[in-house]
Design a protein around this motif. Structure first.
Motif, PDB file in Angstrom:
ATOM      1  N   HIS A  93       0.858  -1.183   0.000  1.00 32.78           N
ATOM      2  CA  HIS A  93       0.000   0.000   0.000  1.00 32.78           C
ATOM      3  C   HIS A  93       0.894   1.233   0.000  1.00 32.78           C
ATOM      4  O   HIS A  93       2.064   1.164   0.390  1.00 32.78           O
ATOM      5  N   TRP A  94       0.333   2.325  -0.457  1.00 34.54           N
ATOM      6  CA  TRP A  94       1.090   3.566  -0.544  1.00 34.54           C
ATOM      7  C   TRP A  94       0.855   4.409   0.700  1.00 34.54           C
ATOM      8  O   TRP A  94      -0.253   4.494   1.205  1.00 34.54           O
ATOM      9  N   VAL A  95       1.914   5.036   1.176  1.00 42.63           N
ATOM     10  CA  VAL A  95       1.836   5.953   2.310  1.00 42.63           C
ATOM     11  C   VAL A  95       2.211   7.338   1.806  1.00 42.63           C
ATOM     12  O   VAL A  95       3.279   7.519   1.216  1.00 42.63           O
ATOM     13  N   LYS A  96       1.303   8.290   2.008  1.00 42.07           N
ATOM     14  CA  LYS A  96       1.576   9.666   1.596  1.00 42.07           C
ATOM     15  C   LYS A  96       2.515  10.298   2.611  1.00 42.07           C
ATOM     16  O   LYS A  96       2.389  10.090   3.803  1.00 42.07           O
ATOM     17  N   GLN A  97       3.468  11.073   2.096  1.00 48.41           N
ATOM     18  CA  GLN A  97       4.410  11.791   2.937  1.00 48.41           C
ATOM     19  C   GLN A  97       4.362  13.261   2.548  1.00 48.41           C
ATOM     20  O   GLN A  97       4.256  13.581   1.372  1.00 48.41           O
ATOM     21  N   SER A  98       4.477  14.142   3.527  1.00 48.28           N
ATOM     22  CA  SER A  98       4.298  15.565   3.245  1.00 48.28           C
ATOM     23  C   SER A  98       5.465  16.203   2.499  1.00 48.28           C
ATOM     24  O   SER A  98       5.261  16.910   1.532  1.00 48.28           O
ATOM     25  N   GLU A  99       6.681  15.955   2.916  1.00 46.32           N
ATOM     26  CA  GLU A  99       7.796  16.631   2.274  1.00 46.32           C
ATOM     27  C   GLU A  99       8.722  15.682   1.519  1.00 46.32           C
ATOM     28  O   GLU A  99       9.839  16.043   1.165  1.00 46.32           O
ATOM     29  N   LYS A 100       8.255  14.467   1.309  1.00 43.81           N
ATOM     30  CA  LYS A 100       9.014  13.457   0.572  1.00 43.81           C
ATOM     31  C   LYS A 100       8.061  12.797  -0.413  1.00 43.81           C
ATOM     32  O   LYS A 100       6.844  12.877  -0.262  1.00 43.81           O
ATOM     33  N   PRO A 101       8.614  12.089  -1.387  1.00 38.43           N
ATOM     34  CA  PRO A 101       7.717  11.323  -2.270  1.00 38.43           C
ATOM     35  C   PRO A 101       6.971  10.245  -1.479  1.00 38.43           C
ATOM     36  O   PRO A 101       7.455   9.765  -0.457  1.00 38.43           O
ATOM     37  N   ASP A 102       5.785   9.886  -1.937  1.00 34.30           N
ATOM     38  CA  ASP A 102       5.030   8.808  -1.302  1.00 34.30           C
ATOM     39  C   ASP A 102       5.861   7.538  -1.353  1.00 34.30           C
ATOM     40  O   ASP A 102       6.695   7.363  -2.246  1.00 34.30           O
ATOM     41  N   LYS A 103       5.631   6.655  -0.377  1.00 35.95           N
ATOM     42  CA  LYS A 103       6.402   5.408  -0.393  1.00 35.95           C
ATOM     43  C   LYS A 103       5.465   4.212  -0.347  1.00 35.95           C
ATOM     44  O   LYS A 103       4.382   4.260   0.222  1.00 35.95           O
ATOM     45  N   LYS A 104       5.949   3.156  -0.964  1.00 39.97           N
ATOM     46  CA  LYS A 104       5.205   1.905  -1.049  1.00 39.97           C
ATOM     47  C   LYS A 104       5.678   1.004   0.080  1.00 39.97           C
ATOM     48  O   LYS A 104       6.866   0.729   0.198  1.00 39.97           O
ATOM     49  N   ILE A 105       4.734   0.558   0.901  1.00 39.03           N
ATOM     50  CA  ILE A 105       5.042  -0.308   2.031  1.00 39.03           C
ATOM     51  C   ILE A 105       4.599  -1.725   1.687  1.00 39.03           C
ATOM     52  O   ILE A 105       3.447  -1.950   1.299  1.00 39.03           O
ATOM     53  N   TYR A 106       5.521  -2.671   1.847  1.00 37.84           N
ATOM     54  CA  TYR A 106       5.254  -4.072   1.547  1.00 37.84           C
ATOM     55  C   TYR A 106       4.993  -4.849   2.840  1.00 37.84           C
ATOM     56  O   TYR A 106       5.615  -4.587   3.861  1.00 37.84           O
ATOM     57  N   SER A 107       4.084  -5.821   2.745  1.00 39.82           N
ATOM     58  CA  SER A 107       3.800  -6.749   3.842  1.00 39.82           C
ATOM     59  C   SER A 107       3.783  -8.159   3.274  1.00 39.82           C
ATOM     60  O   SER A 107       3.347  -8.380   2.143  1.00 39.82           O
ATOM     61  N   ILE A 108       4.239  -9.104   4.069  1.00 33.34           N
ATOM     62  CA  ILE A 108       4.243 -10.495   3.632  1.00 33.34           C
ATOM     63  C   ILE A 108       2.833 -11.070   3.772  1.00 33.34           C
ATOM     64  O   ILE A 108       2.093 -10.707   4.689  1.00 33.34           O
ATOM     65  N   THR A 109       2.454 -11.935   2.860  1.00 33.64           N
ATOM     66  CA  THR A 109       1.148 -12.603   2.911  1.00 33.64           C
ATOM     67  C   THR A 109       1.317 -13.978   3.559  1.00 33.64           C
ATOM     68  O   THR A 109       2.436 -14.447   3.787  1.00 33.64           O
ATOM     69  N   GLU A 110       0.208 -14.636   3.826  1.00 35.85           N
ATOM     70  CA  GLU A 110       0.270 -16.007   4.340  1.00 35.85           C
ATOM     71  C   GLU A 110       0.990 -16.917   3.353  1.00 35.85           C
ATOM     72  O   GLU A 110       1.768 -17.780   3.747  1.00 35.85           O
ATOM     73  N   ARG A 111       0.753 -16.693   2.075  1.00 37.78           N
ATOM     74  CA  ARG A 111       1.446 -17.478   1.046  1.00 37.78           C
ATOM     75  C   ARG A 111       2.960 -17.227   1.112  1.00 37.78           C
ATOM     76  O   ARG A 111       3.756 -18.148   0.957  1.00 37.78           O
ATOM     77  N   GLY A 112       3.350 -15.984   1.346  1.00 44.26           N
ATOM     78  CA  GLY A 112       4.754 -15.649   1.486  1.00 44.26           C
ATOM     79  C   GLY A 112       5.377 -16.304   2.704  1.00 44.26           C
ATOM     80  O   GLY A 112       6.510 -16.800   2.653  1.00 44.26           O
ATOM     81  N   ILE A 113       4.636 -16.345   3.796  1.00 45.03           N
ATOM     82  CA  ILE A 113       5.128 -17.008   5.008  1.00 45.03           C
ATOM     83  C   ILE A 113       5.305 -18.503   4.762  1.00 45.03           C
ATOM     84  O   ILE A 113       6.323 -19.083   5.158  1.00 45.03           O
ATOM     85  N   ARG A 114       4.344 -19.120   4.071  1.00 48.94           N
ATOM     86  CA  ARG A 114       4.483 -20.555   3.752  1.00 48.94           C
ATOM     87  C   ARG A 114       5.710 -20.800   2.887  1.00 48.94           C
ATOM     88  O   ARG A 114       6.468 -21.746   3.103  1.00 48.94           O
ATOM     89  N   LYS A 115       5.925 -19.931   1.901  1.00 53.29           N
ATOM     90  CA  LYS A 115       7.085 -20.067   1.003  1.00 53.29           C
ATOM     91  C   LYS A 115       8.386 -19.928   1.804  1.00 53.29           C
ATOM     92  O   LYS A 115       9.329 -20.695   1.590  1.00 53.29           O
ATOM     93  N   LEU A 116       8.420 -18.992   2.725  1.00 51.14           N
ATOM     94  CA  LEU A 116       9.606 -18.781   3.555  1.00 51.14           C
ATOM     95  C   LEU A 116       9.853 -19.992   4.452  1.00 51.14           C
ATOM     96  O   LEU A 116      10.986 -20.449   4.603  1.00 51.14           O
TER      97      LEU A 116
END
Length: 186
Positions: free
Chosen positions: A53-76
């Protein structure tokens, strides 16, 4: 999936973060550039191992925040049971050491001094990281225990590298003091 992909999943399993955040966290353990990390994050998101998801920042460009899914946890978790391959060592210092007969002693000393300085910086970084792990969290079962043993591995490796540099520098300087002639390059 390559080892870096699993490493990125591992850091995101601990806490969500931007590609830049993950790159900073992985650097002490695995050298990776932006150009490697961002395509892997996009690919893992496409394969539903991550969400973002994207996080808006006031004095910097917006940043994309990543989270692991259940599928990602299984793969790990699957990866944790895969056989561990032998390590791959690619160190330019080893190749330059092999060729040191082709240079003068002062340059050889400079090469080794440069690597010694690197190990000194690594030790400083690892010791700072170690200070952030409370004594009561340095036991099996605590998430910080695994950070602790990995940081200790880094300390042992950097110390061994620094010891080797000191050994080589001692020989080079002793021989220089004894004025042993250097063979000409043919």
């Amino acid at each position: 999936m390559n080892t870096l992909s699993y490493g990125l999943l591992a850091f995101l399993a601990r806490e969500p973060g931007s590609g830049y955040d993950v790159m900073l966290k992985i650097q002490p353990f695995w050298q990776a550039k932006h150009s490697q990390i961002y395509p892997l994050l996009a690919q893992m998101e496409e394969n539903e191992l991550l969400t973002s998801h994207w996080v808006k920042q006031s004095e910097k460009p917006d940043k994309k925040i990543y989270s692991i899914t259940e599928r990602g946890i299984r793969k790990l978790k699957e990866w944790m049971y895969m056989p561990l391959p032998d390590p791959i060592t690619r160190d330019e210092l080893s190749m330059k050491t092999f060729c040191m007969w082709m240079t003068d002693r002062d340059n050889a000393i400079e090469i080794v001094e440069t690597r010694k300085a690197y190990f000194t910086r690594r030790l400083e970084t690892f010791h700072k990281m170690l200070q952030n792990i409370p004594e009561d969290k340095r036991s099996f079962g605590n998430r910080e225990f695994y950070d602790y043993i990995l940081i200790q591995k880094g300390i042992f490796n950097a110390t061994a590298g620094q010891d080797w540099c000191n050994w080589v520098l001692g020989m080079l300087r002793e021989q220089k003091a004894n004025d042993i002639p250097v063979l000409p390059v043919q």
